[in-house]
Design an enzyme around this catalytic site. Structure first.
Site, PDB file in Angstrom:
ATOM      1  N   ASN A   1      42.648  37.524  37.648  1.00  0.00           N
ATOM      2  CA  ASN A   1      43.874  36.779  37.948  1.00  0.00           C
ATOM      3  C   ASN A   1      43.758  35.433  37.239  1.00  0.00           C
ATOM      4  OD1 ASN A   1      46.009  35.346  39.000  1.00  0.00           O
ATOM      5  ND2 ASN A   1      45.217  35.283  41.104  1.00  0.00           N
TER       6      ASN A   1
ATOM      7  N   LYS B   1      45.858  33.168  37.051  1.00  0.00           N
ATOM      8  CA  LYS B   1      46.651  32.119  37.714  1.00  0.00           C
ATOM      9  C   LYS B   1      47.486  31.374  36.650  1.00  0.00           C
ATOM     10  CE  LYS B   1      43.398  32.103  41.492  1.00  0.00           C
ATOM     11  NZ  LYS B   1      42.707  31.399  42.550  1.00  0.00           N
TER      12      LYS B   1
ATOM     13  N   HIS C   1      49.384  36.646  47.522  1.00  0.00           N
ATOM     14  CA  HIS C   1      48.218  35.812  47.235  1.00  0.00           C
ATOM     15  C   HIS C   1      48.267  34.566  48.132  1.00  0.00           C
ATOM     16  CE1 HIS C   1      45.350  33.240  45.227  1.00  0.00           C
ATOM     17  NE2 HIS C   1      44.863  34.328  44.655  1.00  0.00           N
TER      18      HIS C   1
ATOM     19  N   GLU D   1      47.664  31.555  47.628  1.00  0.00           N
ATOM     20  CA  GLU D   1      48.310  30.372  47.037  1.00  0.00           C
ATOM     21  C   GLU D   1      49.825  30.468  47.185  1.00  0.00           C
ATOM     22  OE1 GLU D   1      46.315  30.639  43.250  1.00  0.00           O
ATOM     23  OE2 GLU D   1      44.445  30.104  44.247  1.00  0.00           O
TER      24      GLU D   1
ATOM     25  N   GLU E   1      40.715  38.200  50.409  1.00  0.00           N
ATOM     26  CA  GLU E   1      40.366  36.930  49.783  1.00  0.00           C
ATOM     27  C   GLU E   1      40.352  35.835  50.843  1.00  0.00           C
ATOM     28  OE1 GLU E   1      41.285  36.928  45.286  1.00  0.00           O
ATOM     29  OE2 GLU E   1      43.093  36.282  46.307  1.00  0.00           O
TER      30      GLU E   1
ATOM     31  N   GLY F   1      38.371  29.447  44.784  1.00  0.00           N
ATOM     32  CA  GLY F   1      38.304  28.271  43.921  1.00  0.00           C
ATOM     33  C   GLY F   1      37.402  27.170  44.453  1.00  0.00           C
TER      34      GLY F   1
ATOM     35  N   SER G   1      35.653  33.136  44.585  1.00  0.00           N
ATOM     36  CA  SER G   1      34.458  32.615  43.913  1.00  0.00           C
ATOM     37  C   SER G   1      33.455  33.709  43.520  1.00  0.00           C
ATOM     38  CB  SER G   1      33.772  31.547  44.774  1.00  0.00           C
ATOM     39  OG  SER G   1      34.638  30.438  44.960  1.00  0.00           O
TER      40      SER G   1
HETATM   41  P1  13P Z   1      38.409  32.244  42.332  1.00  0.00           P
HETATM   42  O1  13P Z   1      37.644  33.431  41.793  1.00  0.00           O
HETATM   43  O2  13P Z   1      38.669  31.193  41.320  1.00  0.00           O
HETATM   44  O3  13P Z   1      37.792  31.731  43.597  1.00  0.00           O
HETATM   45  O4  13P Z   1      39.860  32.792  42.741  1.00  0.00           O
HETATM   46  C1  13P Z   1      39.966  33.937  43.509  1.00  0.00           C
HETATM   47  C2  13P Z   1      41.379  34.358  43.538  1.00  0.00           C
HETATM   48  O5  13P Z   1      42.215  33.688  44.114  1.00  0.00           O
HETATM   49  C3  13P Z   1      41.761  35.558  42.786  1.00  0.00           C
HETATM   50  O6  13P Z   1      43.048  35.961  43.093  1.00  0.00           O
END
Ligand code: 13P
Length: 265
Positions: free
Chosen positions: A14, A16, A100, A102, A172, A178, A217
């Site tokens: 992803n 982002k 997601h 976010e 997640e 992150g 992560s």
């Molecule tokens: P990170 O791997 O940067 O922690 O992000 C995970 C994520 O949100 C994947 O959708």
């Protein structure tokens, strides 16, 4: 006793809101020759909308699938700035992320909207990747299983179990996204197990076949221990998917992780 099937592990990058035409081409030029040799793992990339078609072209001769990061619940028409499921399907997407954290946290997507997006994606022939997970406060309050169950139940109510298990589920934990703080393999496995048992309560055979990814992560250094867990069927990778060698190492960890063992549900 039910048995887990022969599922290939699945690793999805992803990206982002990262990338550029030049950076994407360079990343894929380094990545594709390496991961195309990994035949026991399925891989996919979810770039931002403007790059979907150029990334689709770059992935054309590979086995790497294309995914999108979001979709509209509307099918077409006067919805400025939105992207429909049929457009994603039209340009070659196989997967689309739904729910997601976010988007739940920053764009006020609630369970009802997530369930609608899920149903819309499925109807267009896309495979939704349904993201679920708890915040740190919810984990500390002992609410992890309840939160995840609630997020899954909203989609179950909208589409039923047979459609829910056609998707990919991604656990997640919000506190691990992150932050550099990964769930331990045991913490992740416990929630994945909970999800699989919950699915089994709805439909036992389907539960064993549904892929449940871990995200938060994941890095080259911790991927193998996570993927070795019996109920972790791959990963949804954020930051580390932006670096060709890190993402390749994570795909390699999935390639070499043991296939899911037959396990009792
Ligand atoms: P990170 O791997 O940067 O922690 O992000 C995970 C994520 O949100 C994947 O959708």
């Amino acid at each position: 006793m039910q048995t887990s099937s022969h599922k290939k592990k699945l690793v999805i990058g992803n990206w982002k809101m990262n990338g550029s035409s030049v950076a994407n081409a360079s990343l894929l030029r380094s990545l594709l020759p390496v991961i195309s040799r990994f035949e026991s793992v399925e891989t996919a990339i979810c770039p931002p909308f403007p790059y979907l078609t150029t990334v689709a072209d770059l992935l054309d001769d590979s086995d790497v699938s294309l995914g999108a990061q979001n979709l509209s619940t509307h099918l077409s028409g006067a919805h400025t700035g939105e992207v429909s499921a049929s457009m994603l399907q039209d340009i070659g997407c196989r997967y689309v992320l739904v729910g997601h954290s976010e988007r739940r946290a920053l764009y006020a997507e609630d369970d009802e909207l997530v369930a609608k997006k899920f149903a819309t994606a499925l109807r267009a022939g896309l495979i939704p990747v349904l993201c679920v997970g708890e915040t740190l406060a919810q984990r500390q309050g002992g609410e992890t299983e309840a939160v995840v169950t609630q997020q899954l139940s909203a989609v179950l109510k909208a589409v039923g179990i047979q459609d829910l298990v056609k998707s990919v589920i991604a656990y997640e934990p919000v506190w691990a996204i992150g932050t550099g703080e990964t769930a331990t393999p045991e913490q992740a496995q416990a929630v994945h197990r909970h999800i699989r048992e919950w699915l089994a309560e709805q439909d036992r055979p389907a539960a064993t076949d549904c892929r449940i990814l871990y995200g938060g992560s994941v890095k080259a250094e911790n991927a193998k221990q996570l993927f070795d867990q019996p109920d972790i069927d791959g990963g949804l990778i954020g930051g580390a998917s932006l670096d060709a060698m890190s993402f390749a190492a994570i795909c390699w960890a999935a390639q070499t992780a043991p296939a899911a063992e037959p396990i009792a549900i």
